[in-house]
Write a protein that holds these residues in place. Structure first.
Motif, PDB file in Angstrom:
ATOM      1  N   TRP A 155      23.769 -21.974  47.245  1.00 40.01           N
ATOM      2  CA  TRP A 155      22.261 -21.728  48.181  1.00 40.01           C
ATOM      3  C   TRP A 155      21.684 -22.556  49.071  1.00 40.01           C
ATOM      4  O   TRP A 155      20.441 -21.904  49.439  1.00 40.01           O
ATOM      5  CB  TRP A 155      21.606 -21.096  46.941  1.00 40.01           C
ATOM      6  N   ARG A 171      15.600 -14.563  53.837  1.00 42.06           N
ATOM      7  CA  ARG A 171      16.707 -13.826  54.130  1.00 42.06           C
ATOM      8  C   ARG A 171      17.347 -15.073  53.511  1.00 42.06           C
ATOM      9  O   ARG A 171      16.748 -15.729  53.104  1.00 42.06           O
ATOM     10  CB  ARG A 171      17.127 -14.404  55.346  1.00 42.06           C
ATOM     11  N   LYS A 172      18.609 -14.397  53.419  1.00 41.92           N
ATOM     12  CA  LYS A 172      20.043 -15.946  52.189  1.00 41.92           C
ATOM     13  C   LYS A 172      19.529 -16.864  53.101  1.00 41.92           C
ATOM     14  O   LYS A 172      19.490 -16.745  54.109  1.00 41.92           O
ATOM     15  CB  LYS A 172      21.315 -15.358  52.496  1.00 41.92           C
ATOM     16  N   SER A 173      19.980 -18.197  52.655  1.00 39.30           N
ATOM     17  CA  SER A 173      19.493 -19.208  52.701  1.00 39.30           C
ATOM     18  C   SER A 173      18.129 -19.425  53.857  1.00 39.30           C
ATOM     19  O   SER A 173      18.309 -21.154  54.177  1.00 39.30           O
ATOM     20  CB  SER A 173      20.574 -19.981  54.340  1.00 39.30           C
TER      21      SER A 173
END
Length: 294
Positions: free
Chosen positions: A99, A189-191
């Motif tokens: 992550w 958002r992812k990241s």
């Protein structure tokens, strides 16, 4: 934009790096540079000197000793993500590393760099605080260390002193057979940086009773925090008891507001994520005994 002018030096030893730091209060360390380089480019940081410690051999590597895993400060995040010792002995760190940013940033970013940067939303500092890791420091007077709880003192602020350098992180290894971890985070958002993140690690006995538990939250306040849910030890850690323990531990949680989320939102979501993380860790521990358990 381009960075403001600075001197660049690559010391030949950790002692030399500490001496350089001690002698110039405008000097900054650089290793992976995944945060510092953009700050330089935007001129949000204007150090007079960059001290490049990436190639110092005493800062690299991962080893297990005396009930702990020692991760060198310049160990790449991607290396730690793939490392079998971390997967077997520090499962929470293995769980959260995917992550951290994107694969290209993890290929350059270092474990110690994330610790030293002290972003309250970052995953690696959250693991360090939740597990009660020790931050190992090199100084001009020799090595020392401090608990992660004491190291992080505010957003992007640490207790590290002039002339001191993070040399490694000492993650404790739980001796139990059945260990599970849980992790959740909410971001745009992812990241991206997490609005709220929760990490849990649980150890169960053969009958499914809780032997040990650790729970932490990140992104809620000005630093990652460990919550006291020790009341769950000795229980079956069912959903009702998990909710009761998390609600009690979160009463005095000092949440902050910004343009991304209000304090009320962060407080409410942190409770939900903490309960889910505990449940996931419990189920993980029950289903998958620790590999190589002693």
């Amino acid at each position: 934009m381009k960075p403001a002018p600075f001197d660049y030096v690559r010391p030949g030893s950790l002692a030399e790096a500490c001496a350089l730091l001690a002698g110039d209060e405008d000097a900054r360390l650089i290793a992976g540079g995944q945060t510092l380089v953009p700050m330089l480019a935007m001129r949000l940081a204007r150090p007079a000197k960059l001290i490049d410690i990436l190639r110092l051999p005493e800062l690299a590597g991962i080893r297990e000793e005396a009930g702990a895993v020692i991760v060198g400060a310049t160990t790449r995040q991607a290396q730690a993500e793939r490392d079998p010792v971390i997967r077997a002995s520090v499962p929470m760190l293995a769980r959260v590393l995917p992550w951290v940013g994107h694969p290209p940033t993890r290929n350059r970013g270092t474990v110690g760099g994330s610790i030293a940067n002290a972003d309250p939303s970052a995953e690696i500092p959250l693991v360090a605080v939740t597990l009660g890791a020790e931050i190992m420091l090199a100084t001009t007077d020799g090595p020392t260390s401090m608990p992660a709880d004491d190291f992080f003192i505010g957003p992007m602020l640490t207790a590290i002193g002039q002339g001191e350098c993070v040399s490694a992180i000492r993650f404790p290894v739980w001796p139990h057979k059945h260990i599970g971890v849980g992790f959740f985070e909410i971001s745009a958002r992812k990241s991206d940086f997490a609005f709220v993140a929760a990490a849990a690690q649980v150890a169960l006995d053969e009958e499914g009773r809780c032997l040990d538990v650790a729970l932490g939250v990140g992104g809620v306040g000005d630093r990652p925090l460990r919550l006291d849910v020790s009341s769950l030890v000795g229980t079956k850690l069912d959903s009702a008891s998990a909710a009761e323990a998390v609600n009690a531990a979160s009463v005095e949680l000092d949440a902050s507001s910004d343009l991304h989320a209000s304090a009320a939102y962060r407080r409410r979501v942190s409770v939900v994520l903490c309960i889910r993380a505990l449940e996931q860790a419990r189920d993980n521990a029950a289903a998958k005994p620790k590999k190589g358990a002693r």
